[in-house]
Scaffold this motif. Sequence first.
Motif, mmCIF file in Angstrom:
data_model
loop_
_atom_site.group_PDB
_atom_site.id
_atom_site.type_symbol
_atom_site.label_atom_id
_atom_site.label_comp_id
_atom_site.label_asym_id
_atom_site.label_seq_id
_atom_site.Cartn_x
_atom_site.Cartn_y
_atom_site.Cartn_z
ATOM 1 N N ILE A 175 41.722 56.974 30.449
ATOM 2 C CA ILE A 175 40.266 57.061 30.276
ATOM 3 C C ILE A 175 39.615 55.750 30.692
ATOM 4 O O ILE A 175 38.606 55.739 31.401
ATOM 5 C CB ILE A 175 39.918 57.417 28.811
ATOM 6 N N ILE A 176 40.206 54.651 30.263
ATOM 7 C CA ILE A 176 39.649 53.339 30.615
ATOM 8 C C ILE A 176 39.696 53.132 32.122
ATOM 9 O O ILE A 176 38.695 52.747 32.739
ATOM 10 C CB ILE A 176 40.393 52.214 29.867
ATOM 11 N N ARG A 177 40.843 53.398 32.730
ATOM 12 C CA ARG A 177 40.980 53.191 34.184
ATOM 13 C C ARG A 177 40.006 54.056 34.985
ATOM 14 O O ARG A 177 39.400 53.595 35.942
ATOM 15 C CB ARG A 177 42.403 53.508 34.629
ATOM 16 N N SER A 178 39.877 55.311 34.606
ATOM 17 C CA SER A 178 39.059 56.216 35.418
ATOM 18 C C SER A 178 37.564 56.116 35.127
ATOM 19 O O SER A 178 36.763 56.643 35.891
ATOM 20 C CB SER A 178 39.536 57.657 35.250
ATOM 21 N N ASN A 179 37.187 55.431 34.066
ATOM 22 C CA ASN A 179 35.771 55.361 33.713
ATOM 23 C C ASN A 179 35.224 53.942 33.657
ATOM 24 O O ASN A 179 34.123 53.726 33.161
ATOM 25 C CB ASN A 179 35.539 56.048 32.363
ATOM 26 N N SER A 180 35.974 52.989 34.153
ATOM 27 C CA SER A 180 35.526 51.595 34.134
ATOM 28 C C SER A 180 35.172 51.135 35.534
ATOM 29 O O SER A 180 35.641 51.691 36.524
ATOM 30 C CB SER A 180 36.628 50.689 33.574
ATOM 31 N N ARG A 181 34.366 50.121 35.583
ATOM 32 C CA ARG A 181 34.033 49.488 36.856
ATOM 33 C C ARG A 181 34.934 48.273 37.028
ATOM 34 O O ARG A 181 34.995 47.415 36.154
ATOM 35 C CB ARG A 181 32.574 49.055 36.879
ATOM 36 N N PHE A 182 35.597 48.235 38.155
ATOM 37 C CA PHE A 182 36.490 47.117 38.440
ATOM 38 C C PHE A 182 35.698 46.015 39.125
ATOM 39 O O PHE A 182 34.851 46.283 39.966
ATOM 40 C CB PHE A 182 37.651 47.569 39.326
ATOM 41 N N LEU A 183 35.981 44.795 38.737
ATOM 42 C CA LEU A 183 35.270 43.688 39.358
ATOM 43 C C LEU A 183 36.192 42.511 39.591
ATOM 44 O O LEU A 183 37.250 42.401 38.984
ATOM 45 C CB LEU A 183 34.052 43.274 38.530
ATOM 46 N N GLU A 184 35.766 41.682 40.492
ATOM 47 C CA GLU A 184 36.446 40.430 40.799
ATOM 48 C C GLU A 184 35.437 39.320 40.529
ATOM 49 O O GLU A 184 34.533 39.098 41.331
ATOM 50 C CB GLU A 184 36.884 40.388 42.268
ATOM 51 N N PRO A 185 35.561 38.647 39.394
ATOM 52 C CA PRO A 185 34.599 37.577 39.091
ATOM 53 C C PRO A 185 34.584 36.515 40.183
ATOM 54 O O PRO A 185 35.627 36.098 40.677
ATOM 55 C CB PRO A 185 35.118 37.003 37.770
ATOM 56 N N LYS A 186 33.378 36.113 40.557
ATOM 57 C CA LYS A 186 33.228 35.121 41.618
ATOM 58 C C LYS A 186 33.137 33.699 41.070
ATOM 59 O O LYS A 186 33.317 32.743 41.793
ATOM 60 C CB LYS A 186 31.989 35.445 42.448
ATOM 61 N N HIS A 187 32.826 33.579 39.788
ATOM 62 C CA HIS A 187 32.690 32.260 39.177
ATOM 63 C C HIS A 187 33.804 32.049 38.163
ATOM 64 O O HIS A 187 33.925 32.797 37.205
ATOM 65 C CB HIS A 187 31.338 32.123 38.465
ATOM 66 N N ALA A 188 34.596 31.040 38.399
ATOM 67 C CA ALA A 188 35.637 30.692 37.428
ATOM 68 C C ALA A 188 34.993 29.886 36.306
ATOM 69 O O ALA A 188 34.230 28.957 36.555
ATOM 70 C CB ALA A 188 36.730 29.883 38.100
ATOM 71 N N LEU A 189 35.265 30.284 35.101
ATOM 72 C CA LEU A 189 34.710 29.591 33.940
ATOM 73 C C LEU A 189 35.795 28.787 33.234
ATOM 74 O O LEU A 189 35.786 28.647 32.025
ATOM 75 C CB LEU A 189 34.093 30.606 32.972
ATOM 76 N N SER A 190 36.717 28.276 34.004
ATOM 77 C CA SER A 190 37.853 27.581 33.406
ATOM 78 C C SER A 190 37.644 26.071 33.321
ATOM 79 O O SER A 190 38.601 25.309 33.316
ATOM 80 C CB SER A 190 39.130 27.906 34.176
ATOM 81 N N ASP A 191 36.372 25.655 33.230
ATOM 82 C CA ASP A 191 36.114 24.236 33.051
ATOM 83 C C ASP A 191 36.572 23.809 31.657
ATOM 84 O O ASP A 191 36.710 24.629 30.750
ATOM 85 C CB ASP A 191 34.626 23.928 33.250
ATOM 86 N N LYS A 192 36.796 22.536 31.491
ATOM 87 C CA LYS A 192 37.368 22.018 30.241
ATOM 88 C C LYS A 192 36.500 22.356 29.028
ATOM 89 O O LYS A 192 37.008 22.764 27.982
ATOM 90 C CB LYS A 192 37.563 20.504 30.349
ATOM 91 N N LYS A 193 35.190 22.235 29.158
ATOM 92 C CA LYS A 193 34.280 22.500 28.038
ATOM 93 C C LYS A 193 34.394 23.956 27.571
ATOM 94 O O LYS A 193 34.467 24.235 26.371
ATOM 95 C CB LYS A 193 32.842 22.184 28.454
#
Length: 140
Positions: free
Chosen positions: A49-67
């Motif tokens: 259900i999750i796979r067939s009803n979700s929108r897949f995305l590729e985040p363009k902004h990495a939020l892995s900064d130290k803060k």
Amino acid sequence: MLKTKEIENYVTPEILDEMEITLFSIAMEFATPETYWDLVDKANRILGIIRSNSRFLEPKHALSDKKTLVKLQDPDDVKFLEAVFASKAKYLITENTKHFGNFVLKDDSRTGRARIANHYFYVLTAREFVKTVLKRKGLR
């Protein structure tokens, strides 16, 4: 609600992987020899259900900064914040409010209105989310 398109769910492959691990861990925790295959089947149906009803995305902004990582407490959970930010989602629904509570604007609260970068959203448990949806529909 997901199947009827009342809500939108955004996922990445990494988020789906974690959902799968979590669902099967829950199934294993509660399974008995008699219920094992039934619980595995239910976990598979939920994932379908999750796979067939979700929108897949590729985040363009990495939020892995130290803060961000210090506030998050668990660097592995950054994928959820990146999905919220990339999709401009209104809600992050999680039972793991401990890790996301530092983004909530109200002091001493693990759920509520939150902010990441310039995006505002709500961190809610599943129960809080359902209550919110029912209230908005005038059913509560």
